[in-house]
Write a protein that holds these residues in place. Sequence first.
Motif, PDB file in Angstrom:
ATOM      1  N   LYS A   1      -1.502   5.085  13.090  1.00  0.00           N
ATOM      2  CA  LYS A   1      -1.013   6.462  13.106  1.00  0.00           C
ATOM      3  C   LYS A   1      -0.250   6.799  11.828  1.00  0.00           C
ATOM      4  CE  LYS A   1      -0.558   6.637  18.154  1.00  0.00           C
ATOM      5  NZ  LYS A   1       0.389   6.813  19.275  1.00  0.00           N
ATOM      6  N   LEU A   2       0.414   5.791  11.249  1.00  0.00           N
ATOM      7  CA  LEU A   2       1.269   6.035  10.091  1.00  0.00           C
ATOM      8  C   LEU A   2       0.497   6.051   8.783  1.00  0.00           C
ATOM      9  CD1 LEU A   2       4.272   6.327   9.147  1.00  0.00           C
ATOM     10  CD2 LEU A   2       4.237   3.847   8.785  1.00  0.00           C
ATOM     11  N   ALA A   3      -0.374   5.059   8.611  1.00  0.00           N
ATOM     12  CA  ALA A   3      -1.105   4.936   7.329  1.00  0.00           C
ATOM     13  C   ALA A   3      -2.430   4.219   7.570  1.00  0.00           C
ATOM     14  CB  ALA A   3      -0.274   4.164   6.317  1.00  0.00           C
ATOM     15  N   GLY A   4      -3.457   4.675   6.905  1.00  0.00           N
ATOM     16  CA  GLY A   4      -4.771   4.091   7.113  1.00  0.00           C
ATOM     17  C   GLY A   4      -5.138   2.989   6.143  1.00  0.00           C
ATOM     18  N   ASP A   5      -4.236   2.686   5.198  1.00  0.00           N
ATOM     19  CA  ASP A   5      -4.599   1.715   4.162  1.00  0.00           C
ATOM     20  C   ASP A   5      -3.952   0.352   4.330  1.00  0.00           C
ATOM     21  OD1 ASP A   5      -2.048   2.689   3.621  1.00  0.00           O
ATOM     22  OD2 ASP A   5      -2.249   2.351   1.464  1.00  0.00           O
TER      23      ASP A   5
ATOM     24  N   ALA B   1       5.577   6.271   5.233  1.00  0.00           N
ATOM     25  CA  ALA B   1       4.337   6.436   4.466  1.00  0.00           C
ATOM     26  C   ALA B   1       4.203   7.918   4.198  1.00  0.00           C
ATOM     27  CB  ALA B   1       3.125   5.917   5.237  1.00  0.00           C
ATOM     28  N   GLY B   2       4.347   8.324   2.929  1.00  0.00           N
ATOM     29  CA  GLY B   2       4.329   9.744   2.609  1.00  0.00           C
ATOM     30  C   GLY B   2       5.493  10.440   3.286  1.00  0.00           C
ATOM     31  N   PRO B   3       5.226  11.561   3.972  1.00  0.00           N
ATOM     32  CA  PRO B   3       6.304  12.300   4.630  1.00  0.00           C
ATOM     33  C   PRO B   3       6.661  11.749   6.011  1.00  0.00           C
ATOM     34  CG  PRO B   3       4.242  13.474   4.910  1.00  0.00           C
ATOM     35  CD  PRO B   3       3.932  12.280   4.033  1.00  0.00           C
ATOM     36  N   SER B   4       5.914  10.773   6.488  1.00  0.00           N
ATOM     37  CA  SER B   4       6.115  10.268   7.850  1.00  0.00           C
ATOM     38  C   SER B   4       7.078   9.085   7.871  1.00  0.00           C
ATOM     39  CB  SER B   4       4.779   9.844   8.467  1.00  0.00           C
ATOM     40  OG  SER B   4       3.872  10.927   8.495  1.00  0.00           O
TER      41      SER B   4
ATOM     42  N   GLY C   1       0.832  -1.194   0.000  1.00  0.00           N
ATOM     43  CA  GLY C   1       0.000   0.000   0.000  1.00  0.00           C
ATOM     44  C   GLY C   1       0.864   1.240   0.000  1.00  0.00           C
ATOM     45  N   SER C   2       0.575   2.152   0.914  1.00  0.00           N
ATOM     46  CA  SER C   2       1.360   3.387   1.015  1.00  0.00           C
ATOM     47  C   SER C   2       2.575   3.237   1.920  1.00  0.00           C
ATOM     48  CB  SER C   2       0.474   4.521   1.543  1.00  0.00           C
ATOM     49  OG  SER C   2       0.050   4.246   2.870  1.00  0.00           O
ATOM     50  N   VAL C   3       2.748   2.060   2.490  1.00  0.00           N
ATOM     51  CA  VAL C   3       3.822   1.829   3.464  1.00  0.00           C
ATOM     52  C   VAL C   3       5.048   1.225   2.785  1.00  0.00           C
ATOM     53  CG1 VAL C   3       4.495   0.589   5.556  1.00  0.00           C
ATOM     54  CG2 VAL C   3       2.195   1.547   5.366  1.00  0.00           C
ATOM     55  N   THR C   4       6.201   1.849   3.017  1.00  0.00           N
ATOM     56  CA  THR C   4       7.474   1.339   2.517  1.00  0.00           C
ATOM     57  C   THR C   4       8.323   0.889   3.693  1.00  0.00           C
ATOM     58  OG1 THR C   4       7.434   2.889   0.655  1.00  0.00           O
ATOM     59  CG2 THR C   4       9.558   1.897   1.205  1.00  0.00           C
ATOM     60  N   ILE C   5       8.858  -0.327   3.611  1.00  0.00           N
ATOM     61  CA  ILE C   5       9.669  -0.893   4.685  1.00  0.00           C
ATOM     62  C   ILE C   5      11.078  -1.124   4.147  1.00  0.00           C
ATOM     63  CG2 ILE C   5       9.946  -2.833   6.273  1.00  0.00           C
ATOM     64  CD1 ILE C   5       6.881  -3.244   6.015  1.00  0.00           C
ATOM     65  N   ASN C   6      12.044  -0.422   4.744  1.00  0.00           N
ATOM     66  CA  ASN C   6      13.431  -0.526   4.320  1.00  0.00           C
ATOM     67  C   ASN C   6      14.182  -1.423   5.297  1.00  0.00           C
ATOM     68  OD1 ASN C   6      16.242  -0.075   3.899  1.00  0.00           O
ATOM     69  ND2 ASN C   6      15.768   1.834   2.853  1.00  0.00           N
ATOM     70  N   ARG C   7      14.512  -2.624   4.851  1.00  0.00           N
ATOM     71  CA  ARG C   7      15.152  -3.579   5.757  1.00  0.00           C
ATOM     72  C   ARG C   7      16.641  -3.318   5.954  1.00  0.00           C
ATOM     73  NH1 ARG C   7      12.803  -9.493   4.202  1.00  0.00           N
ATOM     74  NH2 ARG C   7      13.444  -8.891   2.088  1.00  0.00           N
ATOM     75  N   LYS C   8      17.159  -2.300   5.287  1.00  0.00           N
ATOM     76  CA  LYS C   8      18.550  -1.912   5.511  1.00  0.00           C
ATOM     77  C   LYS C   8      18.644  -0.802   6.547  1.00  0.00           C
ATOM     78  CE  LYS C   8      22.769  -0.506   3.119  1.00  0.00           C
ATOM     79  NZ  LYS C   8      23.389  -0.194   1.806  1.00  0.00           N
TER      80      LYS C   8
END
Length: 226
Positions: free
Chosen positions: A204-208, A144-147, A131-138
Amino acid sequence: MVGKILVVDDDKNILELVSVHLTQARYEVLKAENGIQALEILQNEFPDIAVIDVMMPGMNGFELTKKIREEQDIPILLLTSKGELEDKEQGFLAGSDDYLVKPFEPKELLFRISAILRRYDKPTDAILQVGSVTINRKSFEVTAGPSTLFMPLKEFEVLALLASKPNQVFQRAAIMEKIWGYDYEGDEQTLNTHIKRIRKRLVKLAGDVEIVTVRGVGYKLEVCNS
């Protein structure tokens, strides 16, 4: 030096013994005899890991772990003279990454520290997108967006595991083994607590994006339909 370690123990003999072995292993050691001293050190220092004794007067190791988690996202190894399941459980729920029961061999302490640091520094270019959430495992960042969100390691690992295969159900036992290890003796309340914390952060971070409970099986991460 190969890294900086904060060691907290009210027993001066153990504090000195641990410090000597860590120094011989070429770590830079910051020493504190109680939780207050440790927090004062952390105002100006940024260690790579903290090794904390559980049974300390005043602020015990569990309480100190929680306070550190509020300010810094560094791995924490708890030292305990007890081997009871409740202590291990409480340590993980407080936000620790591992525990070691006294008495212990100095080599085992070094092995565990190295293992934890490898997990934090594990080189990978893997970027997970749900969705709008990006997870960087490094970088261990969840955005999510600017957060941007920095999570305790165990919470991050649970989220990253679920995000590695969106919409796939992960069995509870499989999650516990993957994140806490096959020899972890705690019960599933540990996982329940971490899932609750991750859900609150995601709201709190993303609603999707949400973690869905599949009753009797486990959990999956999916994008909400709006």
